[in-house]
Design an enzyme around this catalytic site. Sequence first.
Site, PDB file in Angstrom:
ATOM      1  N   ASP A 272     -20.709 -11.889  28.431  1.00  0.00           N
ATOM      2  CA  ASP A 272     -21.663 -10.987  27.797  1.00  0.00           C
ATOM      3  C   ASP A 272     -22.904 -11.829  27.500  1.00  0.00           C
ATOM      4  O   ASP A 272     -22.924 -13.045  27.730  1.00  0.00           O
ATOM      5  CB  ASP A 272     -21.070 -10.349  26.530  1.00  0.00           C
ATOM      6  CG  ASP A 272     -21.832  -9.074  26.144  1.00  0.00           C
ATOM      7  OD1 ASP A 272     -22.975  -8.883  26.617  1.00  0.00           O
ATOM      8  OD2 ASP A 272     -21.303  -8.258  25.364  1.00  0.00           O
TER       9      ASP A 272
HETATM   10  C1  NOJ Z   1     -24.643  -7.107  25.066  1.00  0.00           C
HETATM   11  C2  NOJ Z   1     -23.663  -5.980  25.084  1.00  0.00           C
HETATM   12  O1  NOJ Z   1     -22.521  -6.333  24.354  1.00  0.00           O
HETATM   13  C3  NOJ Z   1     -23.240  -5.560  26.482  1.00  0.00           C
HETATM   14  O2  NOJ Z   1     -22.447  -4.411  26.373  1.00  0.00           O
HETATM   15  C4  NOJ Z   1     -24.424  -5.358  27.345  1.00  0.00           C
HETATM   16  O3  NOJ Z   1     -24.035  -4.895  28.607  1.00  0.00           O
HETATM   17  C5  NOJ Z   1     -25.163  -6.677  27.441  1.00  0.00           C
HETATM   18  N1  NOJ Z   1     -25.624  -7.061  26.106  1.00  0.00           N
HETATM   19  C6  NOJ Z   1     -26.344  -6.625  28.374  1.00  0.00           C
HETATM   20  O4  NOJ Z   1     -27.373  -5.914  27.818  1.00  0.00           O
END
Ligand code: NOJ
Length: 745
Positions: A272
């Site tokens: 993530d």
């Molecule tokens: C953080 C989030 O937890 C995730 O779900 C998301 O896809 C990513 N950022 C990218 O924006």
Amino acid sequence: MRNNAIFRIIVLSVMLPVFWSCTPQSEEDRFIDDLLSRMTLEEKIGQLNQLDPSWDAEMKEQLIREGKVGSVFNIVGAKQVNRLQRIAVEQTRLGIPLVAARDVIHGFRTIYPIPLGQAASWNPGLVEQAARLTAEEAAAEGIRWTFSPMVDVARDPRWGRIAEGYGEDTYLASSFAAAATRGYQPTIAACVKHFAGYSASEGGRDYNTTWIPETQLRDVYLPPFKAAIDAGAMSLMCSFNDLNGLPSSANHHLNVDILRHEWQSDALLVSDWGSGSDLVPHGLCADKKEAALRCINARMEMDMQGNIYTDYLAELVREKKVSEKQIDDCVRSILRMKYRLGLFDHPYVSEDTPEPYSEQALATATQLAEQSAILLKNNGILPLQGNNLRLLICGPMADQRKEQLGTWVFDGEPARSVTPYDAFRRATDSRFAYIRMLPGLSYSRDKNTSRFKELEQAAQQADVILFFCGEEAILSGEARCRADLNLPGAQAQMMDRLAATGKPVVMVVMAGRPLTIGRQVEQADAVLYTFHGGTMAGPAIYNLLTGKTVPSGKTPVTFPKMVGQVPLYYNRHNTGRPSYDPPMLIDSIPIGCPQFSIGQSSYWLETPTEPLFPFGYGLSYTTFEYGKTVVTPTDGQKNNYLVSCTVTNTGEWDAYEVVQLYTRQLSGDLVRPIRELKGFERVFIPAGETRTVRFPLAPEQLAYWHERKNDCQSTVYLATDTALFQVWIAPDSRCQALADTLCIR
Ligand code: NOJ
């Protein structure tokens, strides 16, 4: 007490290399191996880098030109994506194409209901169609990888990201996980997230610690991931949380033992946003270099934004702390995804971009918004009928183009939203003598009550009041957790004032989570819970309130009465001291009452243990009558059964009913939930007619994860107990009157 058929985990780590060496290489493998053999270490590490979107444009181009980027992120538009793609394909040594990623969560331009709302439809087929149309819109603007679906099973409505998932039930979430994956792919790659256990965060606070025993992890949280993987999901995303003390990006057990060995998945595993470098603030690693080492050892394959692989991997290889084989394994995954997306053959997207918002997309968005709405109460006021009704539309959510789209909307355009007020005023509907609009509050958190007097006067003159309340989009989603689940701002006061007029009030709730609206439900004559319904929320709500469409949504999550009940979910354990009602509420306990005189069972002093609305609940304009559930053996030896019952539409409206199959295990190796969903079907039943609904039930569906402890060694395994089960088909998770039993021998 255990059934012969034990479904053990087969650990394939030893056998797989043997198997692979005997299998002829596929065209895909030959292509990837050949490419890999020509790549330098730097080029390989470049493929593992998902470019930090915050770099400036010039820097981005330079890094791509130097072969230091595998994927770009948040670049939208055919021209913009092609420009960067040309650099990758035409100006780098090996011409490996980029893959452009984006959070396309519940629609791209056309926005569909938030996923929690989608789950209320109990219609995976329609969700698959919405995902397919979403993928087409996104791909037309260069996006080939979406960070969706989010399949975290969520039992805590304080957690803002409950909006992004498919609710509290593992079986339901698994059905949607597979459906969304099938819909997105192969047009764009799906990314199932967040692997794993993210939604069990302490206190419902985002990014927070989770403690989940291995058996519960496998029973509750992992199956939706597995369902998406089985549906062919090309990628997964690590979660931010630490799971039993170990953050997912460094979790070898999750990322290798389970994902690679047990599930035999070859999907790409991406971090993530900076979840690799987060190992430092987690307190797992002293610095980012150590974080890079922990992540690569746990096979976190691509680094989103964190720059730890670009900064440290080469050094770690030179120091012989990481082998080139480890890097190759990760690079293979990203090359494989690009190969399967066809990017090596067709790296560019046509710059003749088709118009988004196709007729089909808007019709699907309307249909899904209709099916996502749950009729929670109706004293007969709905559907709105009669002639020359004087209608007052009010409330802070009645005409909010942006807010009705919900969380995670980067590309949907509020200007294209049709609000409920738009839909009512555009309709030429002889039912209404006039439609007056007075929001009363400007936004959901608004506490300014200065317009309430005028509102009361308008309400006095109306025949029906439609009160649109809820939460603005910014109050749910990532990092938007709440400790209070009441209607924000002065909305509760507004409802008090409306109810005091004695006029019929229809309350429509547009929110990102279940809210504690017990008092307002009592005050209202009807309640329709629509979540954030997307671009076409307005027409969908109009159709439902006027009876053009009959409501059919059912709650995908339990609605608590008060926040202190949370976590409150339907498939809890019964406990040794079950209680359905407190013997005495706090204010009625006599002063000086002896300690044990009011009963010792599992209850709260302030509220009954029952929720405001149970899981699986929703009304219709018609009524359904369920016959007795009948369990028939179909193959006695294999313990296979057919469960059936009749459902009769006893009302006057042709309608869909979501018919649900539940089981309860009455004894066994471990305590099992009081009820578990094992199947569901949306059935169309014309007024006055009867349908027989049938569900096959096999012992595998009754299996759960057990743990065996031997000399401090613990093994988990999946097994079905020899036991007696109650089985019933019902309109929601609370009804259990007509159960039959079956016995697994
Ligand atoms: C953080 C989030 O937890 C995730 O779900 C998301 O896809 C990513 N950022 C990218 O924006």
